[in-house]
Design an enzyme around this catalytic site. Structure first.
Site, PDB file in Angstrom:
ATOM      1  N   ASP A 118       7.607   3.388  -8.672  1.00  0.00           N
ATOM      2  CA  ASP A 118       8.574   4.411  -8.258  1.00  0.00           C
ATOM      3  C   ASP A 118       9.602   4.829  -9.311  1.00  0.00           C
ATOM      4  O   ASP A 118      10.545   5.563  -8.989  1.00  0.00           O
ATOM      5  CB  ASP A 118       9.325   3.940  -6.999  1.00  0.00           C
ATOM      6  CG  ASP A 118       8.445   4.047  -5.767  1.00  0.00           C
ATOM      7  OD1 ASP A 118       7.675   5.012  -5.679  1.00  0.00           O
ATOM      8  OD2 ASP A 118       8.521   3.153  -4.904  1.00  0.00           O
ATOM      9  N   ASP A 177       1.739   9.690  -3.485  1.00  0.00           N
ATOM     10  CA  ASP A 177       3.137   9.849  -3.900  1.00  0.00           C
ATOM     11  C   ASP A 177       3.319   9.624  -5.407  1.00  0.00           C
ATOM     12  O   ASP A 177       4.227  10.160  -6.038  1.00  0.00           O
ATOM     13  CB  ASP A 177       4.062   8.849  -3.184  1.00  0.00           C
ATOM     14  CG  ASP A 177       3.669   8.545  -1.760  1.00  0.00           C
ATOM     15  OD1 ASP A 177       2.475   8.669  -1.427  1.00  0.00           O
ATOM     16  OD2 ASP A 177       4.539   8.152  -0.979  1.00  0.00           O
ATOM     17  N   THR A 237      -4.592   4.566   4.749  1.00  0.00           N
ATOM     18  CA  THR A 237      -3.204   5.033   4.854  1.00  0.00           C
ATOM     19  C   THR A 237      -2.261   3.879   5.102  1.00  0.00           C
ATOM     20  O   THR A 237      -2.667   2.821   5.604  1.00  0.00           O
ATOM     21  CB  THR A 237      -3.047   6.090   5.966  1.00  0.00           C
ATOM     22  OG1 THR A 237      -1.805   6.774   5.777  1.00  0.00           O
ATOM     23  CG2 THR A 237      -3.064   5.480   7.369  1.00  0.00           C
ATOM     24  N   ARG A 249       4.026  14.407   4.458  1.00  0.00           N
ATOM     25  CA  ARG A 249       4.755  14.304   3.188  1.00  0.00           C
ATOM     26  C   ARG A 249       3.791  14.042   2.032  1.00  0.00           C
ATOM     27  O   ARG A 249       4.005  14.512   0.914  1.00  0.00           O
ATOM     28  CB  ARG A 249       5.857  13.242   3.256  1.00  0.00           C
ATOM     29  CG  ARG A 249       6.870  13.405   2.131  1.00  0.00           C
ATOM     30  CD  ARG A 249       8.162  12.622   2.330  1.00  0.00           C
ATOM     31  NE  ARG A 249       7.975  11.219   2.585  1.00  0.00           N
ATOM     32  CZ  ARG A 249       8.115  10.643   3.776  1.00  0.00           C
ATOM     33  NH1 ARG A 249       8.469  11.354   4.815  1.00  0.00           N
ATOM     34  NH2 ARG A 249       7.922   9.349   3.933  1.00  0.00           N
ATOM     35  N   TRP A 253       3.615  15.764  -1.537  1.00  0.00           N
ATOM     36  CA  TRP A 253       3.617  15.116  -2.864  1.00  0.00           C
ATOM     37  C   TRP A 253       2.457  15.653  -3.708  1.00  0.00           C
ATOM     38  O   TRP A 253       2.587  15.876  -4.913  1.00  0.00           O
ATOM     39  CB  TRP A 253       3.496  13.604  -2.741  1.00  0.00           C
ATOM     40  CG  TRP A 253       4.594  12.839  -2.059  1.00  0.00           C
ATOM     41  CD1 TRP A 253       4.437  11.743  -1.242  1.00  0.00           C
ATOM     42  CD2 TRP A 253       6.030  13.017  -2.167  1.00  0.00           C
ATOM     43  NE1 TRP A 253       5.660  11.252  -0.835  1.00  0.00           N
ATOM     44  CE2 TRP A 253       6.655  12.012  -1.384  1.00  0.00           C
ATOM     45  CE3 TRP A 253       6.832  13.934  -2.842  1.00  0.00           C
ATOM     46  CZ2 TRP A 253       8.037  11.902  -1.262  1.00  0.00           C
ATOM     47  CZ3 TRP A 253       8.235  13.824  -2.716  1.00  0.00           C
ATOM     48  CH2 TRP A 253       8.818  12.831  -1.940  1.00  0.00           C
TER      49      TRP A 253
HETATM   50  N1  GLY Z   1       7.066   7.428  -1.406  1.00  0.00           N
HETATM   51  C1  GLY Z   1       7.234   6.966  -0.093  1.00  0.00           C
HETATM   52  C2  GLY Z   1       7.329   8.028   0.931  1.00  0.00           C
HETATM   53  O1  GLY Z   1       7.102   9.183   0.695  1.00  0.00           O
HETATM   54  O2  GLY Z   1       7.646   7.661   2.037  1.00  0.00           O
END
Ligand code: GLY
Length: 398
Positions: A118, A177, A237, A249, A253
């Site tokens: 991250d 992500d 997932t 989401r 991403w």
């Molecule tokens: N990167 C974690 C989320 O989008 O929840």
């Protein structure tokens, strides 16, 4: 001849009317954006009071009426300083900049963090914006060190950056992500850094392009690799409704990630993938009329389930960038959709009232519903991408 003249006049009037409408729209958006940044400046002063030193705001607990925070190792730690910097960029409010600088100082030590993938979220949304906006060279070494830390997770045999460490459930997990962290790497190379960073970003983007997508251009959340051979072990997932679902989401991403990679490479296949992802999202039968997605495009119980304002914010910001790289007709579709998302998010349905919501801007995001974590709440990254979308609209389309 008279008929021809009549038709020409009619067309000219229609052209004038549509130009006037476009102009009126721009005036409305300018006012909306201005109002949102003025609001954000005040609202984030409320939030600042709710966040003790050394931690970062994550969400607001609607039952306890308390802002929940995280330590700086949590993936969302860069969004608060990043949001403050966007607000400062617009308003030039010195108190907001001071608060951002204070929080950047707390975050800086994480440039050495290698516990997961991250670092891009954490260090580029914060220090990247600080460097861009203030132009102070003091922020540059932090960005460079963060890139060096991030590539310790690169697995050359599989040609990916490993997202999470191995666990009982996943051998070598890579989540969609992760594309967002590539911006840090590509940026460092393009700003005088070592070429290896961008090469790794490109390798990761290429591997994900091959393995993460379904024929309809929706994306899995997690692809699990054997990092020795590069073979895909399984696809599944962690935050979506089920393994084959399109977690909202995550689609955001993916859209943002390939649009951003096109920015750095001008590789047509990244642009084409981004356009296909946009098409999946915008034409999905479960996309609500206000264009704020349910938390998963395949969520059980639609329409009686939760929305994810953070997904709308990420998608809106990405669509605005995609509109920069596409032909007028396509671009207009992306800009119009982003405009609808921004307008919805700025309405009473999603935007908090002054002094409420713990000081966060947006309500109704969903973090991880299958884990019953952060459901229908404000989230720091929803605010960040919303502010980014407002800023992008102002810079590119007004
Ligand atoms: N990167 C974690 C989320 O989008 O929840």
């Amino acid at each position: 001849m008279r008929k021809l003249l009549f038709t020409v006049c009619l067309l000219a009037t229609a052209g004038l009317a549509s130009a006037q409408q476009a102009n009126g729209n721009k005036v409305q958006m300018k006012e909306l954006i201005d109002e949102q940044f003025r609001f954000a400046e005040q609202q984030y002063k409320v939030l600042a009071k709710n966040v003790p030193a050394q931690v970062m705001p994550k969400t607001y607990n609607l039952k306890t009426n308390k802002v929940e925070t995280s330590d700086t190792k949590w993936w969302t730690s860069g969004f608060y300083p990043g949001s403050l910097l966007y607000i400062y960029e617009y308003t030039k409010d010195p108190t907001t900049l001071k608060e951002a600088e204070l929080r950047l100082a707390t975050l800086e030590k994480e440039k050495h963090y290698t516990g997961n993938h991250d670092l891009g979220f954490m260090m580029f949304c914060s220090f990247g914006n600080a460097y861009r906006i203030t132009k102070s060279p003091k922020y540059r070494p932090t960005i460079d060190t963060a890139a060096a830390s991030l590539i310790t997770r690169y697995r050359p045999n599989a040609k990916v950056i490993q997202s999470w460490n191995s666990s009982k459930k996943w051998k070598g997990p890579v989540i969609i992500d992760n594309l967002m962290n590539l911006e840090l790497l590509a940026w460092v190379t393009d700003h005088g850094g070592d070429a290896k960073y961008k090469k790794i970003a490109i390798n990761h983007a290429n591997t994900s392009m091959k393995n993460h997508f379904r024929p309809d251009y929706s994306s899995y959340h997690v692809v699990d690799y054997d990092m020795k051979t590069g073979a895909v072990v399984k696809r599944g997932t962690a935050q979506g409704a089920f393994d084959a679902s399109a977690w909202s989401r995550g689609q955001g991403w993916a859209l943002y990630g390939y649009t951003m990679m096109y920015r750095f490479t001008k590789e047509k296949r990244y642009l084409n993938l981004a356009k296909n992802i946009a098409s999946f999202i915008l034409n999905h039968p479960n996309m609500p009329a206000d264009k704020v997605p349910y938390w998963d495009f395949d969520a059980p119980g639609i329409p009686n389930t939760y929305r994810d304002a953070s997904a709308a914010a990420v998608i809106a910001s990405a669509l605005l960038e995609l509109g920069q790289y596409t032909e007028k007709k396509d671009a207009q579709v992306y800009i119009d959709a982003a405009e609808e998302m921004i307008t919805s998010l700025s309405s009473d349905a999603y935007r908090a009232k002054a002094g409420q919501n713990g000081g966060f801007l947006l309500m109704h995001s969903t973090g991880a519903l299958p884990l019953r974590s952060e459901v229908d709440v404000p989230l720091t990254y929803a605010d960040y991408y919303y502010l980014e979308a407002l800023m992008r609209y102002k810079n590119w389309y007004l």
